[in-house]
Design a protein around this motif. Structure first.
Motif, PDB file in Angstrom:
ATOM      1  N   LEU A  68       0.863  -1.185   0.000  1.00  0.00           N
ATOM      2  CA  LEU A  68       0.000   0.000   0.000  1.00  0.00           C
ATOM      3  C   LEU A  68       0.902   1.238   0.000  1.00  0.00           C
ATOM      4  N   PRO A  69       1.478   1.594  -1.144  1.00  0.00           N
ATOM      5  CA  PRO A  69       2.497   2.648  -1.199  1.00  0.00           C
ATOM      6  C   PRO A  69       2.069   3.993  -0.622  1.00  0.00           C
ATOM      7  N   ALA A  70       0.803   4.363  -0.777  1.00  0.00           N
ATOM      8  CA  ALA A  70       0.334   5.641  -0.234  1.00  0.00           C
ATOM      9  C   ALA A  70      -0.157   5.515   1.197  1.00  0.00           C
ATOM     10  N   GLY A  71       0.050   4.347   1.801  1.00  0.00           N
ATOM     11  CA  GLY A  71      -0.414   4.122   3.164  1.00  0.00           C
ATOM     12  C   GLY A  71       0.253   5.007   4.200  1.00  0.00           C
ATOM     13  N   ASP A  72       1.417   5.571   3.866  1.00  0.00           N
ATOM     14  CA  ASP A  72       2.083   6.478   4.791  1.00  0.00           C
ATOM     15  C   ASP A  72       1.185   7.643   5.189  1.00  0.00           C
ATOM     16  N   THR A 115       2.930  12.263  -1.875  1.00  0.00           N
ATOM     17  CA  THR A 115       2.678  12.955  -3.137  1.00  0.00           C
ATOM     18  C   THR A 115       3.511  12.363  -4.268  1.00  0.00           C
ATOM     19  N   LYS A 116       4.771  11.998  -3.963  1.00  0.00           N
ATOM     20  CA  LYS A 116       5.608  11.369  -4.981  1.00  0.00           C
ATOM     21  C   LYS A 116       5.031  10.026  -5.419  1.00  0.00           C
ATOM     22  N   THR A 117       4.394   9.338  -4.510  1.00  0.00           N
ATOM     23  CA  THR A 117       3.816   8.029  -4.801  1.00  0.00           C
ATOM     24  C   THR A 117       2.589   8.152  -5.703  1.00  0.00           C
ATOM     25  N   ASP A 118       1.684   9.089  -5.341  1.00  0.00           N
ATOM     26  CA  ASP A 118       0.440   9.237  -6.088  1.00  0.00           C
ATOM     27  C   ASP A 118      -0.108  10.639  -5.824  1.00  0.00           C
ATOM     28  N   PRO A 119       0.214  11.614  -6.666  1.00  0.00           N
ATOM     29  CA  PRO A 119      -0.179  13.009  -6.424  1.00  0.00           C
ATOM     30  C   PRO A 119      -1.688  13.210  -6.257  1.00  0.00           C
ATOM     31  N   GLN A 120      -2.488  12.582  -7.108  1.00  0.00           N
ATOM     32  CA  GLN A 120      -3.935  12.782  -7.030  1.00  0.00           C
ATOM     33  C   GLN A 120      -4.516  12.175  -5.765  1.00  0.00           C
ATOM     34  N   GLN A 147      -3.673  14.280  -2.697  1.00  0.00           N
ATOM     35  CA  GLN A 147      -4.538  15.455  -2.570  1.00  0.00           C
ATOM     36  C   GLN A 147      -5.868  15.079  -1.921  1.00  0.00           C
ATOM     37  N   LYS A 148      -6.434  13.956  -2.343  1.00  0.00           N
ATOM     38  CA  LYS A 148      -7.698  13.500  -1.751  1.00  0.00           C
ATOM     39  C   LYS A 148      -7.526  13.169  -0.272  1.00  0.00           C
ATOM     40  N   LEU A 149      -6.403  12.521   0.064  1.00  0.00           N
ATOM     41  CA  LEU A 149      -6.169  12.128   1.451  1.00  0.00           C
ATOM     42  C   LEU A 149      -5.914  13.348   2.334  1.00  0.00           C
ATOM     43  N   GLN A 150      -5.164  14.317   1.817  1.00  0.00           N
ATOM     44  CA  GLN A 150      -4.950  15.532   2.593  1.00  0.00           C
ATOM     45  C   GLN A 150      -6.267  16.211   2.923  1.00  0.00           C
ATOM     46  N   ALA A 151      -7.182  16.218   1.967  1.00  0.00           N
ATOM     47  CA  ALA A 151      -8.452  16.900   2.155  1.00  0.00           C
ATOM     48  C   ALA A 151      -9.278  16.294   3.283  1.00  0.00           C
ATOM     49  N   CYS A 152      -9.097  15.001   3.544  1.00  0.00           N
ATOM     50  CA  CYS A 152      -9.953  14.366   4.554  1.00  0.00           C
ATOM     51  C   CYS A 152      -9.209  13.910   5.809  1.00  0.00           C
TER      52      CYS A 152
END
Length: 322
Positions: free
Chosen positions: A99-103, A306-311, A314-319
């Motif tokens: 889960l690369p964006a799991g951080d 963000t380097k892993t998956d920019p879009q 952004q969604k994760l930051q928002a929530c």
């Protein structure tokens, strides 16, 4: 039990489980925790298991097979993904390859209840299902920050010359601040400290005394940063194979244990006192030093996501941010 013998046991268990379920309607899920049983980060999962076994008699039960002695922590993500175990108590720090964006989960500044209300839970659940083939059932660890613990004093947010045991959680932050990084399993940290192979480690506000690390630790650095994420993951095939009643009971248990996160506020205070009583002194970075410490943590943490998956970042930051 090794992961290989556990796999054999899982295959045998699947056969007997089908027959038992057909006769009694009760399903038993095989579970493993990434942390030693009886310690801080296994505590809530064990309470959840007890709750399910008490309230789910005749419906669903959980057989807790053990901790790292059953499946090594960094292999547990693969074990629940493949169905060797049905349910795992794990942290994203131990399955970043899956889960690369799991951080992003440990960068949260709100609670799991907030995340369920604002749609973030559904997003994170979908990430787990799509990328790992697991159901993201519950999260514990809210209100619990990470800290840097050291064997020697620190004057400011400059870790140059220090060798620090790390995990993916704070790797980018510590690297930016100049540390030399070493990755080891928790069970190897005490010896590494004792031998002087490392000068410190990142770890949450709780659990240091569980592992005996206080005996080799002189300082804790404040302020804390990030928020602990310990997650209950269910193999997706196992989850989909449950009845509506069985899934509902597990979800009720998840909601119950997530309510216990509020207790971490008092637990943190008790742990800080226990650490002080054990001789661990607090180094508090104040003013500009404290701001740089905290801002580096957030900037480097989100930079990695963000380097892993920019879009997705952004969604994760928002929530995840307040």
């Amino acid at each position: 039990m090794t992961i290989r013998t556990l796999a054999a046991a899982a295959l045998l268990g699947a056969t007997t489980l089908t027959a038992a379920s057909a006769q009694a309607g009760e399903v038993t899920l095989k579970a493993v925790t990434a942390f030693a049983t009886g310690t801080t980060f296994s505590r809530d999962f064990e309470a959840f298991v007890d709750w399910v076994n008490e309230n789910g008699e005749g419906v669903v039960q959980i057989d807790l097979l053990g901790g790292p002695e059953a499946v090594p922590p960094f292999e547990l993500g693969n074990a629940v993904q493949s169905g060797i175990v049905d349910i795992a108590n794990n942290t994203t720090a131990y399955y970043p390859n899956l889960l690369p964006a799991g951080d992003a989960l440990h960068l949260a500044q709100n609670t799991i209840q907030d995340q369920r209300a604002n749609g973030c839970y559904e997003l994170i659940d979908q990430m787990h299902q799509d990328q790992m083939g697991v159901k993201y059932l519950a999260r514990v660890g809210d209100h619990m920050n990470y800290h840097l613990y050291l064997t020697k004093p620190l004057e400011g947010p400059d870790l140059t010359g220090l060798t620090i045991r790390t995990t993916p959680v704070y790797r980018a932050m510590f690297e930016k601040l100049g540390a030399t990084l070493v990755r080891t399993a928790p069970g190897e940290v005490y010896t590494a400290l004792e031998r002087g192979a490392i000068d410190g480690y990142g770890w949450p506000s709780q659990g240091v005394l569980d592992l005996g690390w206080h005996e080799q630790t002189a300082y804790r650095v404040d302020p804390g940063f990030y928020q602990v994420d310990v997650n209950f993951l269910v193999n997706l095939d196992s989850w989909n194979g449950l009845s509506d009643e069985q899934r509902a009971l597990l979800e009720q248990g998840a909601a119950w244990i997530e309510e216990q996160n509020a207790e971490n506020i008092a637990r943190n205070a008790a742990e800080a006192k226990a650490q002080a009583d054990a001789g661990i002194k607090t180094i508090t970075l104040e003013g500009e030093k404290g701001k740089l410490w905290s801002s580096t943590a957030q900037a480097e943490g989100w930079g990695e996501v963000t380097k892993t998956d920019p879009q997705l970042a952004q969604k994760l930051q928002a929530c995840l941010l307040k």
